[in-house]
Design an enzyme around this catalytic site. Structure first.
Site, PDB file in Angstrom:
ATOM      1  CG  HIS A   1      -9.186   2.277  10.160  1.00  0.00           C
ATOM      2  ND1 HIS A   1     -10.249   1.779   9.160  1.00  0.00           N
ATOM      3  CD2 HIS A   1      -8.302   2.513   9.763  1.00  0.00           C
ATOM      4  CE1 HIS A   1      -9.507   2.177   8.228  1.00  0.00           C
ATOM      5  NE2 HIS A   1      -8.320   2.598   8.194  1.00  0.00           N
TER       6      HIS A   1
ATOM      7  CE1 TYR B   1      -2.598   3.188   0.816  1.00  0.00           C
ATOM      8  CE2 TYR B   1      -1.930   3.018   2.810  1.00  0.00           C
ATOM      9  CZ  TYR B   1      -2.441   3.906   2.190  1.00  0.00           C
ATOM     10  OH  TYR B   1      -3.138   4.904   2.160  1.00  0.00           O
TER      11      TYR B   1
HETATM   12  N1  UFG Z   1      -5.539  -2.533  16.212  1.00  0.00           N
HETATM   13  C1  UFG Z   1      -5.844  -3.178  16.820  1.00  0.00           C
HETATM   14  N2  UFG Z   1      -7.123  -4.062  17.113  1.00  0.00           N
HETATM   15  C2  UFG Z   1      -8.124  -3.896  16.479  1.00  0.00           C
HETATM   16  C3  UFG Z   1      -7.367  -2.809  15.026  1.00  0.00           C
HETATM   17  C4  UFG Z   1      -6.235  -2.381  15.098  1.00  0.00           C
HETATM   18  O1  UFG Z   1      -5.048  -3.996  18.221  1.00  0.00           O
HETATM   19  O2  UFG Z   1      -8.976  -4.723  15.885  1.00  0.00           O
HETATM   20  C5  UFG Z   1      -4.193  -2.002  16.352  1.00  0.00           C
HETATM   21  C6  UFG Z   1      -3.126  -2.159  15.165  1.00  0.00           C
HETATM   22  O3  UFG Z   1      -2.838  -2.429  15.022  1.00  0.00           O
HETATM   23  C7  UFG Z   1      -2.307  -0.485  15.466  1.00  0.00           C
HETATM   24  C8  UFG Z   1      -4.019   0.587  15.837  1.00  0.00           C
HETATM   25  O4  UFG Z   1      -4.685  -0.100  16.629  1.00  0.00           O
HETATM   26  O5  UFG Z   1      -1.537  -1.168  16.963  1.00  0.00           O
HETATM   27  C9  UFG Z   1      -4.475   1.551  15.231  1.00  0.00           C
HETATM   28  O6  UFG Z   1      -4.433  -0.014  13.946  1.00  0.00           O
HETATM   29  P1  UFG Z   1      -5.308   0.459  12.359  1.00  0.00           P
HETATM   30  O7  UFG Z   1      -5.569  -0.185  11.530  1.00  0.00           O
HETATM   31  O8  UFG Z   1      -6.568   1.609  13.090  1.00  0.00           O
HETATM   32  O9  UFG Z   1      -4.744   1.567  11.687  1.00  0.00           O
HETATM   33  P2  UFG Z   1      -2.766   1.190  11.368  1.00  0.00           P
HETATM   34  O10 UFG Z   1      -2.215   1.963  11.657  1.00  0.00           O
HETATM   35  O11 UFG Z   1      -3.428   0.091  10.276  1.00  0.00           O
HETATM   36  O12 UFG Z   1      -3.944   1.936   9.414  1.00  0.00           O
HETATM   37  C10 UFG Z   1      -3.873   3.400   9.319  1.00  0.00           C
HETATM   38  C11 UFG Z   1      -4.726   3.663   7.651  1.00  0.00           C
HETATM   39  C12 UFG Z   1      -3.725   3.054   6.667  1.00  0.00           C
HETATM   40  C13 UFG Z   1      -2.494   3.848   7.130  1.00  0.00           C
HETATM   41  C14 UFG Z   1      -1.932   4.423   8.480  1.00  0.00           C
HETATM   42  C15 UFG Z   1      -0.885   5.504   8.286  1.00  0.00           C
HETATM   43  O13 UFG Z   1      -5.781   2.721   7.647  1.00  0.00           O
HETATM   44  O14 UFG Z   1      -4.534   3.427   5.227  1.00  0.00           O
HETATM   45  O15 UFG Z   1      -3.242   4.358   9.062  1.00  0.00           O
HETATM   46  O16 UFG Z   1      -0.463   5.662  10.344  1.00  0.00           O
HETATM   47  F1  UFG Z   1      -1.464   3.800   6.388  1.00  0.00           F
END
Ligand code: UFG
Length: 329
Positions: A191, A143
């Site tokens: 998210h 991505y």
């Molecule tokens: N998390 C959990 N449990 C869940 C979902 C998420 O513990 O059920 C944790 C993840 O492991 C992470 C944090 O919460 O540590 C945030 O996770 P998100 O899925 O909310 O977001 P991400 O950081 O993975 O990704 C987001 C966007 C991407 C972008 C990225 C840039 O979805 O498109 O931020 O920082 F690239």
């Protein structure tokens, strides 16, 4: 009054920008294939072209009907984990669609292009420090790489065609419209904040906390959660430096928040316990991802208005509580 094109304007961040532009009296046209976006998120009175960016003829027709001052390109696949399972689809769709759009923009003489880029194009520093605007990209997932490829292609288009672009590299977009008209509604939802809220409301199983053994203050991963209205405002603010030339900025708050601190915040805002279970780390997740927006603030005067985590979480809580089925409900 200016005329703007917003691709992905029916999606989470795009719809917040559309509302802001519309509220300021600008003329806005949205192009969205409505696969992830929601028709209900676009205010009535705004032209919504339900087309895919792969459809060049549809894009040419839009540029033939309007003379745009700038375009904002949000429409894209954006899940890190999914991109590791389907890297070719991510590169083909994100890059191919952006190139189609850029070619149509050049042909239509729209030479200001604001790209929704991502923090995922960085390899976060091991010490967990904030990533500065001049850090070198080094994507660790497909991505992030798909967005970096777009940035690189746009810089060639700048040289060849004078297409000026601003790449806004976001960290974690969160919260929602304070008026309660717009919210975060993905399918599937992956998210953290919406899943935590749904678990608290009993609409989903307990929240899986992905990793409790990170080298952080409480063992859970740290992210930089920035309010979606602050992000929308940043898209307008970048138009000024864009007049001086193509640019790239990081957009975050500089404040790192752990998964546990999000859970605690949802608990304070809702007054209810949050059911959680510990789970293994999610593949590809860095321990810490925090941005320094210093350069953007200096160049534009923009500052994030949503300083308090609980205020941000409260906007998300109110929308999801009122919309059990998302926009469809
Ligand atoms: N998390 C959990 N449990 C869940 C979902 C998420 O513990 O059920 C944790 C993840 O492991 C992470 C944090 O919460 O540590 C945030 O996770 P998100 O899925 O909310 O977001 P991400 O950081 O993975 O990704 C987001 C966007 C991407 C972008 C990225 C840039 O979805 O498109 O931020 O920082 F690239």
């Amino acid at each position: 009054m200016s005329t703007y094109l917003v691709t992905g304007g029916a999606g989470f961040i795009g719809s917040h920008l559309v509302k802001l532009l519309h509220g300021q009296g600008h003329h806005v046209v949205v192009v969205d294939n409505l696969r992830q976006g929601h028709r209900e998120a676009v205010p009535s009175g705004i032209e919504l072209v339900a087309a895919d960016l792969a459809d060049r003829a549809a894009l040419d027709a839009v540029f033939a009907r309007h003379k745009f001052d700038a375009l904002f390109h949000f429409a894209a696949l954006s899940l890190v984990g999914e991109s590791m399972r389907e890297p070719l689809r991510y590169c083909r769709e994100n890059l191919g669609n952006a190139m189609n759009l850029a070619e149509a923009a050049v042909a239509g003489n729209c030479l200001r292009f604001v790209l929704s880029s991502t923090a995922a194009l960085f390899n976060p520093p091991q010490d967990g420090s904030a990533i500065a605007a001049d850090a070198l990209p080094d994507p660790q997932n497909a991505y992030g790489d798909s967005k970096l490829l777009i940035e690189r292609a746009l810089s060639w288009a700048d040289q060849a065609h004078g297409l000026r672009f601003a790449a806004l590299r976001y960290f974690n977009a969160a919260g929602c419209d304070a008026d309660g008209a717009l919210g975060e509604d993905h399918d599937p939802e992956t998210h953290l904040i919406p899943l935590t809220i749904d678990a608290t409301l009993g609409r989903r199983p307990p929240l899986s906390v992905f990793g409790t053994d990170y080298p952080t203050r409480d063992g859970t991963a740290i992210r930089d959660y920035i309010h979606v209205d602050d992000l929308a405002a940043a898209h307008l603010a970048v138009l000024e430096p864009l007049e001086r030339g193509s640019c790239r900025y990081n957009l975050g708050t500089g404040r790192g928040t752990t998964v546990q601190e999000i859970i605690d915040s949802v608990q304070r805002v809702s007054g209810r316990p949050v059911p959680v279970v510990a789970a293994p780390r999610r593949a590809g997740d860095p321990a810490v991802l925090v941005a320094s927006s210093e350069r953007f603030q200096k160049d534009t005067g923009w500052t994030p208005r949503w300083g308090e985590l609980d205020d941000l979480v409260a906007t998300a809580w109110h929308w999801r509580e009122k919309h059990p089925g998302g926009y469809a409900g």
